[in-house]
Enzyme design. Structure first.
Site, PDB file in Angstrom:
ATOM      1  N   PHE A  19       0.864  -1.181   0.000  1.00  0.00           N
ATOM      2  CA  PHE A  19       0.000   0.000   0.000  1.00  0.00           C
ATOM      3  C   PHE A  19       0.905   1.237   0.000  1.00  0.00           C
ATOM      4  CE2 PHE A  19      -2.867   3.096   1.996  1.00  0.00           C
ATOM      5  CZ  PHE A  19      -4.019   2.874   1.266  1.00  0.00           C
ATOM      6  N   ASP A  46       2.864  -6.043   7.496  1.00  0.00           N
ATOM      7  CA  ASP A  46       1.680  -5.211   7.635  1.00  0.00           C
ATOM      8  C   ASP A  46       0.467  -6.129   7.457  1.00  0.00           C
ATOM      9  OD1 ASP A  46      -0.507  -3.500   7.298  1.00  0.00           O
ATOM     10  OD2 ASP A  46       0.794  -1.890   6.563  1.00  0.00           O
ATOM     11  N   TYR A  80      -9.863  -0.601  11.337  1.00  0.00           N
ATOM     12  CA  TYR A  80     -11.156  -0.152  10.801  1.00  0.00           C
ATOM     13  C   TYR A  80     -11.591  -0.983   9.600  1.00  0.00           C
ATOM     14  CZ  TYR A  80      -7.665   2.490   8.143  1.00  0.00           C
ATOM     15  OH  TYR A  80      -6.551   2.830   7.424  1.00  0.00           O
ATOM     16  N   LYS A  81     -10.749  -1.926   9.167  1.00  0.00           N
ATOM     17  CA  LYS A  81     -11.122  -2.786   8.037  1.00  0.00           C
ATOM     18  C   LYS A  81     -11.861  -4.008   8.604  1.00  0.00           C
ATOM     19  CE  LYS A  81      -7.495  -0.773   5.224  1.00  0.00           C
ATOM     20  NZ  LYS A  81      -6.078  -0.751   4.928  1.00  0.00           N
ATOM     21  N   ARG A 100     -13.159  -4.000  -6.671  1.00  0.00           N
ATOM     22  CA  ARG A 100     -12.730  -4.797  -5.539  1.00  0.00           C
ATOM     23  C   ARG A 100     -13.927  -5.179  -4.666  1.00  0.00           C
ATOM     24  NH1 ARG A 100      -8.508  -2.463  -1.149  1.00  0.00           N
ATOM     25  NH2 ARG A 100     -10.271  -1.108  -0.746  1.00  0.00           N
TER      26      ARG A 100
HETATM   27  C1  LIG Z   1      -5.430   0.575   4.860  1.00  0.00           C
HETATM   28  C2  LIG Z   1      -3.943   0.550   4.860  1.00  0.00           C
HETATM   29  C3  LIG Z   1      -3.188   1.600   5.411  1.00  0.00           C
HETATM   30  C4  LIG Z   1      -3.843   2.853   5.930  1.00  0.00           C
HETATM   31  O1  LIG Z   1      -2.989   3.588   6.765  1.00  0.00           O
HETATM   32  P1  LIG Z   1      -3.596   4.696   7.731  1.00  0.00           P
HETATM   33  O2  LIG Z   1      -2.406   5.367   8.304  1.00  0.00           O
HETATM   34  O3  LIG Z   1      -4.421   3.981   8.765  1.00  0.00           O
HETATM   35  O4  LIG Z   1      -4.442   5.622   6.925  1.00  0.00           O
HETATM   36  C5  LIG Z   1      -1.821   1.456   5.450  1.00  0.00           C
HETATM   37  N1  LIG Z   1      -1.200   0.361   4.960  1.00  0.00           N
HETATM   38  C6  LIG Z   1      -1.888  -0.658   4.419  1.00  0.00           C
HETATM   39  C7  LIG Z   1      -1.171  -1.856   3.912  1.00  0.00           C
HETATM   40  C8  LIG Z   1      -3.276  -0.578   4.333  1.00  0.00           C
HETATM   41  O5  LIG Z   1      -3.969  -1.568   3.762  1.00  0.00           O
END
Ligand SMILES: *Cc1c(COP(=O)(O)O)cnc(C)c1O
Length: 396
Positions: free
Chosen positions: A112, A183, A208-209, A355
């Site tokens: 990400f 992660d 939050y996911k 998705r």
């Molecule tokens: C959703 C997601 C994030 C989001 O990061 P925030 O700092 O919480 O906005 C970061 N890394 C990955 C791999 C994600 O899927």
């Protein structure tokens, strides 16, 4: 053990099939009353005493322990706070300090972007000649050598759902002396994770996911217990101090995982998360995984039969996927907008990925069947082909 699904525990709007719990989990029914009670009885009546009497100060660790149980981590090895971007920064900084003689951070192009951006920002700030090396997901193992300080990967690809073999990559990295950071943003609550078995040094993730903590819910960080004492928290805020209320002039990290805390936690948000996590009591992660694979296999089979215009963008083998399925289509954005209008909420990731998340806590076979029927209708009748569906919103 709980029988899945547990739809009745969630506030799901009538007529909506929610295939976006991989981005923002829905509202558990018990959260609103709990938050209302917290606000009036804890904040309202206890005022500052709430830090002691309502347990606000221990909450980041208490909630961390609930998450630890879901990701195969020992009690006291996970703490909650800040955003995932911040936790990535903290874990990577600490990892690099463990390998001062090495200068390469290895990641992949399926990561990400914020993880990569945070890494780049950190390496620039350190200004010690580090390199961020980004390779294709399938090339990670072959690129691990003795120059690598840290391997930093997201287990499940946010776009395609492709899943890394966490144990195998960690083993290879350790054989070459690299520190490993996973992660788990798309893993925690989606697939069984066994951090203790994987033996990685660090893990981070958001809540939050799949964990349904609500928009802005804080992230978590894991540190392997045997290296805790060596880990410098880097963002050395007062709540990571061994004795925050001694107000010493010098920083001394807390002995345990609380050293990864930074400042005052968002108690209201933390309370929503703590309540939401209760849903996981008695959920068998292996059974959840089996349901997730069955639902996503069913979706793929139906979409491929009903919508030949779409191309599967996820691995076909369920074992190689997380809990989402993606299809590529050049008008994907407009199709996703049309789907939302027809009660099926998925999302879109540029350039052309539609998705769909399969969250077995509240999605069932009928939802999958209805979603693929609606998708077929939208494609067959070109219902997506309207100017309003082409206008890009700020959040896709
Ligand atoms: C959703 C997601 C994030 C989001 O990061 P925030 O700092 O919480 O906005 C970061 N890394 C990955 C791999 C994600 O899927």
């Amino acid at each position: 053990m709980k029988n899945l699904p547990v739809k009745h525990l969630f506030e799901l709007p009538q007529g909506v099939i929610y295939l976006d719990g991989n981005s923002l989990g829905p509202l558990p029914k018990s959260v609103a009353p709990r938050i209302s009670q917290m606000i009036s009885q804890e904040w309202g009546e206890q005022l500052i005493r709430g830090w002691n009497y309502a347990g606000w100060m221990e909450q980041p660790l208490r909630v961390g322990n609930r998450i630890a149980a879901l990701i195969g981590a020992a009690e006291g090895s996970v703490v909650v706070g800040d955003t995932l971007s911040i936790k990535v920064f903290q874990a990577l900084s600490a990892a690099l300090e463990m390998r001062p003689d090495r200068k390469v951070v290895l990641s992949d192009s399926g990561n990400f972007p914020t993880d990569l951006y945070m890494a780049r920002g950190l390496l620039d700030t350190l200004d010690k000649g580090h390199e961020l090396r980004i390779v294709a997901p399938g090339e990670v193992a072959a690129n691990i050598d003795e120059s690598i300080a840290a391997v930093m990967l997201t287990e499940v690809d946010y776009r395609t759902g492709r899943k890394h073999d966490m144990d195998a990559i960690t083993r290879i990295a350790h054989a070459k002396g690299a520190v490993v950071i996973w992660d788990l943003a798309h893993s925690a609550g989606a697939v069984p994770v066994d951090l203790a078995r994987s033996n990685c040094e660090f893990a981070v993730g958001c809540t939050y996911k799949y964990l349904n903590g609500g928009p802005g819910a804080p992230a978590f960080v894991y540190v392997r217990p045997d290296i805790m004492a060596q880990v410098r928290p880097v963002l050395s805020g007062w709540l990571g101090h061994d004795a925050p209320f001694a107000f010493e002039l010098d920083y001394r990290p807390a002995p345990g995982i609380e050293r990864m805390r930074v400042g005052t936690p968002p108690v209201i948000q933390m309370t929503a998360l703590e309540e939401a996590l209760k849903i996981w009591d008695g959920v068998d992660m292996q059974a959840l995984r089996q349901r997730s694979m069955d639902l996503s296999d069913l979706f793929i089979a139906r979409v491929e039969a009903q919508c030949p215009q779409l191309t599967l963008a996820s691995p076909r083998n369920a074992q190689e996927r997380g809990s989402q399925v993606s299809f590529a289509f050049e008008n994907g954005y407009a199709v996703v907008q049309a789907l939302v209008d027809h009660g099926v909420i998925g999302d879109f990731r540029a350039p052309n990925i539609m998705r769909f998340g399969f969250t077995p806590l509240y999605i069932d076979k009928e939802d999958v069947e209805r979603a693929s029927d609606i998708l077929q209708e939208i494609l067959d009748k070109r219902l997506w082909d309207k100017p309003t569906y082409r206008q890009t919103n700020r959040v896709t």
